[in-house]
Design an enzyme around this catalytic site. Structure first.
Site, PDB file in Angstrom:
ATOM      1  N   SER A  68      70.160  34.305  15.404  1.00  0.00           N
ATOM      2  CA  SER A  68      70.534  33.141  16.199  1.00  0.00           C
ATOM      3  C   SER A  68      69.604  31.987  15.869  1.00  0.00           C
ATOM      4  CB  SER A  68      70.455  33.481  17.692  1.00  0.00           C
ATOM      5  OG  SER A  68      70.965  32.422  18.474  1.00  0.00           O
ATOM      6  N   ASP A  69      70.132  30.785  15.933  1.00  0.00           N
ATOM      7  CA  ASP A  69      69.328  29.589  15.735  1.00  0.00           C
ATOM      8  C   ASP A  69      69.941  28.464  16.549  1.00  0.00           C
ATOM      9  OD1 ASP A  69      66.984  28.607  13.970  1.00  0.00           O
ATOM     10  OD2 ASP A  69      68.459  27.000  13.868  1.00  0.00           O
TER      11      ASP A  69
END
Length: 192
Positions: A68-69
């Protein structure tokens, strides 16, 4: 159940994933998070989410790996993690009375097959118009220097909001659980 790996050292993402009640390990991937020339914010978070998951694939060859970012976008400017008081005050002052859109890239990689589900989940925050002294008081109280956009939505940062819009409030904290549950389901893991 296939073992789950969270490709992150973020305490916020760890706490969110724990809410699903699934056993998992967390490990920080070694990934260069710099934005490439001409890369849109959406492309950036998509690329980084998948890159983080794939960075751990050799070490975990039969796992489901979550990457995730997140970035905060104000107009055409990407707001990163401020790292300190001055930069955070600059970000919050610029955002005061305006709209900040958070884009969270999410990837679920099956490291055995190499198949990867990837998505971007947007969440919009309408910031209250606040004077600099109030913003500084907030920053001293919560010190959100490791948060994109310079506030913690799960804490006192909510006092800076006029309103929010989005399908998944957990995406604002950095891991869109509603979308992740759908991805896990497609990979054969039922929640609950």
């Amino acid at each position: 159940m296939r073992p789950l790996i969270l490709a992150s050292s973020s305490a916020y993402r760890h706490a969110l994933l724990s809410r699903l009640g699934l056993p998992f390990q967390a490990e920080a991937p070694d990934v260069d998070e710099r934005r490439e020339s001409g890369e849109t914010p959406s492309t950036l978070v998509t690329r980084l989410a998948e890159t983080k998951a794939r960075a751990l694939a050799k070490r975990y060859p039969n796992h489901l790996i979550i990457g995730s970012d997140q970035v905060a976008v104000l107009g055409d400017q990407v707001l990163g993690k401020p790292g300190g008081f001055e930069k955070a005050l600059e970000q919050l002052t610029a955002a005061s009375g305006r709209v900040v859109t958070f884009l969270t890239g999410l990837a679920l990689l099956d490291s055995h097959s190499g198949q990867c589900q990837v998505d971007v989940v947007p969440f919009t925050v309408h910031m209250r118009q606040l004077p600099e002294n109030v913003l500084a008081r907030y920053l001293r109280a919560e010190q959100p220097y490791d948060c994109a956009g310079s506030f913690k939505a799960e804490g006192l940062g909510v006092s800076l909001f006029e309103r929010t819009e989005g399908a998944d409030a957990t995406s604002l904290v950095g891991l869109p659980l509603i979308r992740l549950v759908g991805m896990l389901g497609a990979a054969g893991i039922a929640v609950p």
